[in-house]
Design a protein around this motif. Sequence first.
Motif: not given
Length: 162
Positions: A103-109
Amino acid sequence: MSNDAQVTFLTQDAYDRLVAELEELSTTGREEIAKRIEAAREEGDLKENGGYHAAKDEQGKQEARIRTLQHLLKHAKVGDAPTSTGIVEPGTVVTALIAGDEEVFLLGNREIASGTDLDVYSEASPLGAAILGLKEGDKGSYTAPNGREIAVEVVKVETYTG
Protein backbone atom coordinates in the motif's frame (compact mmCIF):
# COMPACT_ATOMS: atom_id res chain seq x y z
CA MET A 1 -0.77 14.57 25.53
CA SER A 2 2.23 16.73 24.77
CA ASN A 3 2.13 19.76 22.50
CA ASP A 4 4.29 17.90 19.97
CA ALA A 5 1.52 15.34 19.49
CA GLN A 6 -0.90 18.12 18.55
CA VAL A 7 1.32 19.70 15.88
CA THR A 8 0.13 18.96 12.35
CA PHE A 9 2.35 19.36 9.29
CA LEU A 10 0.67 21.31 6.45
CA THR A 11 2.06 22.46 3.14
CA GLN A 12 1.71 26.19 2.44
CA ASP A 13 -0.95 25.40 -0.20
CA ALA A 14 -2.99 23.33 2.25
CA TYR A 15 -2.65 26.00 4.94
CA ASP A 16 -3.76 28.77 2.57
CA ARG A 17 -6.72 26.67 1.35
CA LEU A 18 -7.84 25.96 4.93
CA VAL A 19 -7.50 29.62 5.98
CA ALA A 20 -9.70 30.60 3.00
CA GLU A 21 -12.27 27.91 3.91
CA LEU A 22 -12.33 29.09 7.54
CA GLU A 23 -12.82 32.71 6.45
CA GLU A 24 -15.67 31.72 4.11
CA LEU A 25 -17.44 29.60 6.72
CA SER A 26 -16.96 32.18 9.49
CA THR A 27 -18.38 35.06 7.46
CA THR A 28 -20.55 34.34 4.44
CA GLY A 29 -21.37 30.81 5.56
CA ARG A 30 -22.67 31.94 8.95
CA GLU A 31 -24.68 34.76 7.36
CA GLU A 32 -26.31 32.41 4.85
CA ILE A 33 -27.26 29.80 7.43
CA ALA A 34 -28.66 32.49 9.76
CA LYS A 35 -30.86 33.76 6.91
CA ARG A 36 -32.10 30.23 6.17
CA ILE A 37 -32.92 29.63 9.83
CA GLU A 38 -34.76 32.96 10.08
CA ALA A 39 -36.74 32.27 6.88
CA ALA A 40 -37.72 28.82 8.14
CA ARG A 41 -38.62 30.25 11.57
CA GLU A 42 -41.06 32.66 9.90
CA GLU A 43 -42.94 29.71 8.38
CA GLY A 44 -44.51 28.96 11.75
CA ASP A 45 -44.61 25.93 14.05
CA LEU A 46 -40.99 24.92 14.66
CA LYS A 47 -41.90 21.40 15.87
CA GLU A 48 -43.00 20.30 12.42
CA ASN A 49 -40.79 22.59 10.35
CA GLY A 50 -38.40 20.35 8.40
CA GLY A 51 -36.60 23.29 6.79
CA TYR A 52 -35.84 24.80 10.18
CA HIS A 53 -34.47 21.55 11.59
CA ALA A 54 -32.39 20.90 8.46
CA ALA A 55 -30.91 24.40 8.64
CA LYS A 56 -30.12 23.99 12.36
CA ASP A 57 -28.42 20.64 11.64
CA GLU A 58 -26.38 22.24 8.87
CA GLN A 59 -25.44 25.07 11.22
CA GLY A 60 -24.17 22.54 13.77
CA LYS A 61 -22.05 20.77 11.15
CA GLN A 62 -20.68 24.09 9.91
CA GLU A 63 -19.75 25.22 13.42
CA ALA A 64 -18.03 21.88 14.05
CA ARG A 65 -15.99 22.33 10.86
CA ILE A 66 -15.06 25.87 11.94
CA ARG A 67 -13.81 24.56 15.31
CA THR A 68 -11.87 21.77 13.58
CA LEU A 69 -10.21 24.23 11.20
CA GLN A 70 -9.37 26.67 14.00
CA HIS A 71 -7.70 23.90 16.02
CA LEU A 72 -5.87 22.50 13.00
CA LEU A 73 -4.54 25.89 11.90
CA LYS A 74 -3.57 26.88 15.44
CA HIS A 75 -1.40 23.76 15.80
CA ALA A 76 -0.07 23.59 12.24
CA LYS A 77 3.57 23.51 11.27
CA VAL A 78 3.60 25.07 7.81
CA GLY A 79 6.30 24.45 5.26
CA ASP A 80 7.50 22.22 2.50
CA ALA A 81 7.10 18.50 2.88
CA PRO A 82 10.14 17.05 4.60
CA THR A 83 12.78 15.72 2.25
CA SER A 84 12.81 11.98 2.60
CA THR A 85 15.83 10.49 4.33
CA GLY A 86 14.35 6.99 4.25
CA ILE A 87 12.74 7.47 7.67
CA VAL A 88 8.96 7.59 8.11
CA GLU A 89 7.86 11.02 9.36
CA PRO A 90 4.77 13.21 8.97
CA GLY A 91 4.49 14.52 5.43
CA THR A 92 6.21 11.57 3.72
CA VAL A 93 4.78 9.11 1.22
CA VAL A 94 5.21 5.56 2.47
CA THR A 95 5.13 2.30 0.55
CA ALA A 96 4.53 -0.50 3.02
CA LEU A 97 3.57 -4.14 3.12
CA ILE A 98 0.57 -4.28 5.42
CA ALA A 99 -0.51 -7.84 6.26
CA GLY A 100 1.29 -8.87 3.05
CA ASP A 101 -0.41 -6.32 0.75
CA GLU A 102 1.55 -3.38 -0.66
CA GLU A 103 0.00 0.00 0.00
CA VAL A 104 1.18 3.53 -0.81
CA PHE A 105 -0.07 6.35 1.42
CA LEU A 106 0.76 9.74 2.88
CA LEU A 107 1.47 9.93 6.59
CA GLY A 108 -0.07 13.12 7.93
CA ASN A 109 -3.31 15.05 7.80
CA ARG A 110 -5.90 14.36 5.10
CA GLU A 111 -6.06 18.09 4.39
CA ILE A 112 -2.56 17.94 2.88
CA ALA A 113 -3.52 15.47 0.18
CA SER A 114 -6.69 17.20 -0.99
CA GLY A 115 -6.89 16.75 -4.74
CA THR A 116 -4.71 13.62 -4.88
CA ASP A 117 -5.62 9.95 -4.99
CA LEU A 118 -3.32 9.11 -2.08
CA ASP A 119 -4.80 7.47 0.98
CA VAL A 120 -3.81 9.35 4.13
CA TYR A 121 -3.12 7.96 7.58
CA SER A 122 -2.65 10.15 10.61
CA GLU A 123 0.55 9.71 12.54
CA ALA A 124 -1.72 9.22 15.58
CA SER A 125 -3.55 6.28 13.96
CA PRO A 126 -2.52 2.75 15.00
CA LEU A 127 -0.72 2.26 11.66
CA GLY A 128 0.87 5.71 11.74
CA ALA A 129 2.10 5.30 15.32
CA ALA A 130 3.52 1.85 14.49
CA ILE A 131 5.63 3.04 11.55
CA LEU A 132 6.58 6.57 12.67
CA GLY A 133 10.38 6.70 12.87
CA LEU A 134 10.94 3.39 11.06
CA LYS A 135 13.47 3.19 8.21
CA GLU A 136 13.13 1.50 4.86
CA GLY A 137 13.31 -2.25 5.48
CA ASP A 138 12.19 -2.00 9.12
CA LYS A 139 9.28 -4.09 10.35
CA GLY A 140 6.68 -3.40 12.98
CA SER A 141 3.10 -4.20 13.86
CA TYR A 142 -0.03 -2.62 15.23
CA THR A 143 -3.26 -3.79 16.79
CA ALA A 144 -6.33 -3.34 14.61
CA PRO A 145 -9.64 -2.25 16.18
CA ASN A 146 -10.79 -5.89 16.07
CA GLY A 147 -7.81 -6.86 18.26
CA ARG A 148 -5.85 -8.58 15.48
CA GLU A 149 -2.11 -7.92 15.32
CA ILE A 150 -1.14 -6.68 11.83
CA ALA A 151 2.42 -6.89 10.51
CA VAL A 152 3.88 -3.92 8.64
CA GLU A 153 7.12 -3.59 6.68
CA VAL A 154 8.29 -0.23 5.37
CA VAL A 155 9.41 -0.72 1.76
CA LYS A 156 10.05 2.85 0.64
CA VAL A 157 9.79 6.39 2.04
CA GLU A 158 9.53 9.29 -0.42
CA THR A 159 9.18 13.06 -0.30
CA TYR A 160 5.60 14.20 -0.79
CA THR A 161 5.42 16.35 -3.90
CA GLY A 162 1.71 17.16 -3.86
